[in-house]
Write an enzyme that holds these catalytic residues in place. Sequence first.
Site, PDB file in Angstrom:
ATOM      1  CG  HIS A  35       1.588  -6.811   4.974  1.00  0.00           C
ATOM      2  ND1 HIS A  35       1.151  -8.123   5.044  1.00  0.00           N
ATOM      3  CD2 HIS A  35       2.581  -6.811   4.037  1.00  0.00           C
ATOM      4  CE1 HIS A  35       1.867  -8.873   4.208  1.00  0.00           C
ATOM      5  NE2 HIS A  35       2.741  -8.104   3.584  1.00  0.00           N
ATOM      6  CD  GLU A  36       3.284  -3.498   1.940  1.00  0.00           C
ATOM      7  OE1 GLU A  36       4.469  -3.880   1.923  1.00  0.00           O
ATOM      8  OE2 GLU A  36       2.358  -4.178   1.471  1.00  0.00           O
ATOM      9  CG  HIS A  71       7.361  -6.408   4.316  1.00  0.00           C
ATOM     10  ND1 HIS A  71       7.875  -7.682   4.278  1.00  0.00           N
ATOM     11  CD2 HIS A  71       6.154  -6.482   3.697  1.00  0.00           C
ATOM     12  CE1 HIS A  71       7.014  -8.493   3.661  1.00  0.00           C
ATOM     13  NE2 HIS A  71       5.956  -7.787   3.299  1.00  0.00           N
ATOM     14  CD  GLN A  73       7.340  -7.432   0.064  1.00  0.00           C
ATOM     15  OE1 GLN A  73       6.775  -6.346   0.012  1.00  0.00           O
ATOM     16  NE2 GLN A  73       6.691  -8.573  -0.133  1.00  0.00           N
ATOM     17  CB  CYS A 122       3.326 -11.736   2.103  1.00  0.00           C
ATOM     18  SG  CYS A 122       4.844 -10.764   2.002  1.00  0.00           S
ATOM     19  CG  LEU A 123       3.285  -9.420  -3.727  1.00  0.00           C
ATOM     20  CD1 LEU A 123       3.663  -8.088  -4.369  1.00  0.00           C
ATOM     21  CD2 LEU A 123       2.495 -10.279  -4.707  1.00  0.00           C
ATOM     22  N   GLY A 181       0.460  -3.721  -2.211  1.00  0.00           N
ATOM     23  CA  GLY A 181       1.531  -3.028  -1.499  1.00  0.00           C
ATOM     24  C   GLY A 181       2.843  -3.729  -1.784  1.00  0.00           C
TER      25      GLY A 181
HETATM   26  O1  GNR Z   1      -0.761  -7.926  -2.251  1.00  0.00           O
HETATM   27  C1  GNR Z   1      -0.865  -8.018  -1.029  1.00  0.00           C
HETATM   28  N1  GNR Z   1      -2.086  -8.260  -0.482  1.00  0.00           N
HETATM   29  C2  GNR Z   1      -2.346  -8.163   0.876  1.00  0.00           C
HETATM   30  C3  GNR Z   1      -3.558  -8.685   1.349  1.00  0.00           C
HETATM   31  C4  GNR Z   1      -3.878  -8.579   2.683  1.00  0.00           C
HETATM   32  C5  GNR Z   1      -3.014  -7.966   3.558  1.00  0.00           C
HETATM   33  C6  GNR Z   1      -1.811  -7.461   3.120  1.00  0.00           C
HETATM   34  C7  GNR Z   1      -1.474  -7.554   1.785  1.00  0.00           C
HETATM   35  S1  GNR Z   1       0.044  -6.886   1.225  1.00  0.00           S
HETATM   36  C8  GNR Z   1       0.339  -7.920  -0.177  1.00  0.00           C
HETATM   37  C9  GNR Z   1       1.551  -7.435  -0.939  1.00  0.00           C
HETATM   38  C10 GNR Z   1       2.780  -7.563  -0.070  1.00  0.00           C
HETATM   39  O2  GNR Z   1       3.334  -8.614   0.181  1.00  0.00           O
HETATM   40  N2  GNR Z   1       3.247  -6.475   0.477  1.00  0.00           N
HETATM   41  O3  GNR Z   1       4.306  -6.511   1.303  1.00  0.00           O
HETATM   42 NI    NI Z   2       4.272  -8.505   2.197  1.00  0.00          NI
END
Ligand code: GNR
Ligand code: NI
Length: 172
Positions: free
Chosen positions: A136-137, A140, A50, A94-95, A45
């Site tokens: 999670h997205e 953000h 980001q 999270c990236l 995601g």
């Molecule tokens: O790549 C991602 N893996 C992930 C693993 C578990 C829960 C959420 C994520 S999202 C993350 C990519 C990211 O930072 N998206 O905002």
């Molecule tokens: Ni993230």
Amino acid sequence: MKLPIILHPDPRLKTSCTPVADVSDALRKLGADMLETMYLAPGIGLAAPQVGIMSRVVVVDCMNGEGDTPRPIVMLNPEVVSRSDETSVYEEGCLSLPDQFADVTRPAEVEVAWMDLDGKANSEVFRGLWATCIQHEIDHLDGKLFIDYLKPLKRQLITRKMKKMKRELARA
Ligand code: GNR
Ligand code: NI
């Protein structure tokens, strides 16, 4: 085009994003660039803040298993419209916080409404990793990171490590 990903801590990752008014060529290009950036990372995601774009746009594709058929989704103005009482725990990453992982508890199932790049309204129930990733997205877009669910001590430890990582990256 692959876009640079902003690392925590950064004020842009703590800011609420503005809804998208309508679909445009610029938005279609952003969706394509965000998917490319997500796949190359690699991640499941990515949210627009980001990559420094303060608009309510996310991309997801949780079909990350061997032999899975990809399912890229670009969501404009995504919203959780209902959530299950049942929860599930995933180890999240999270990236914007490379190499940092922690267990987060969230609703196991969510119904999500969004607009797609054709300007069409969509809604779907997601469960499992999809439900976790989409929540999670959307977080953000509201200036929230997964570390905001952790105890302050653990959050501070991660933030300290990230400041160190950013210092070292700036020197390299
Ligand atoms: O790549 C991602 N893996 C992930 C693993 C578990 C829960 C959420 C994520 S999202 C993350 C990519 C990211 O930072 N998206 O905002
Ligand atoms: Ni993230």
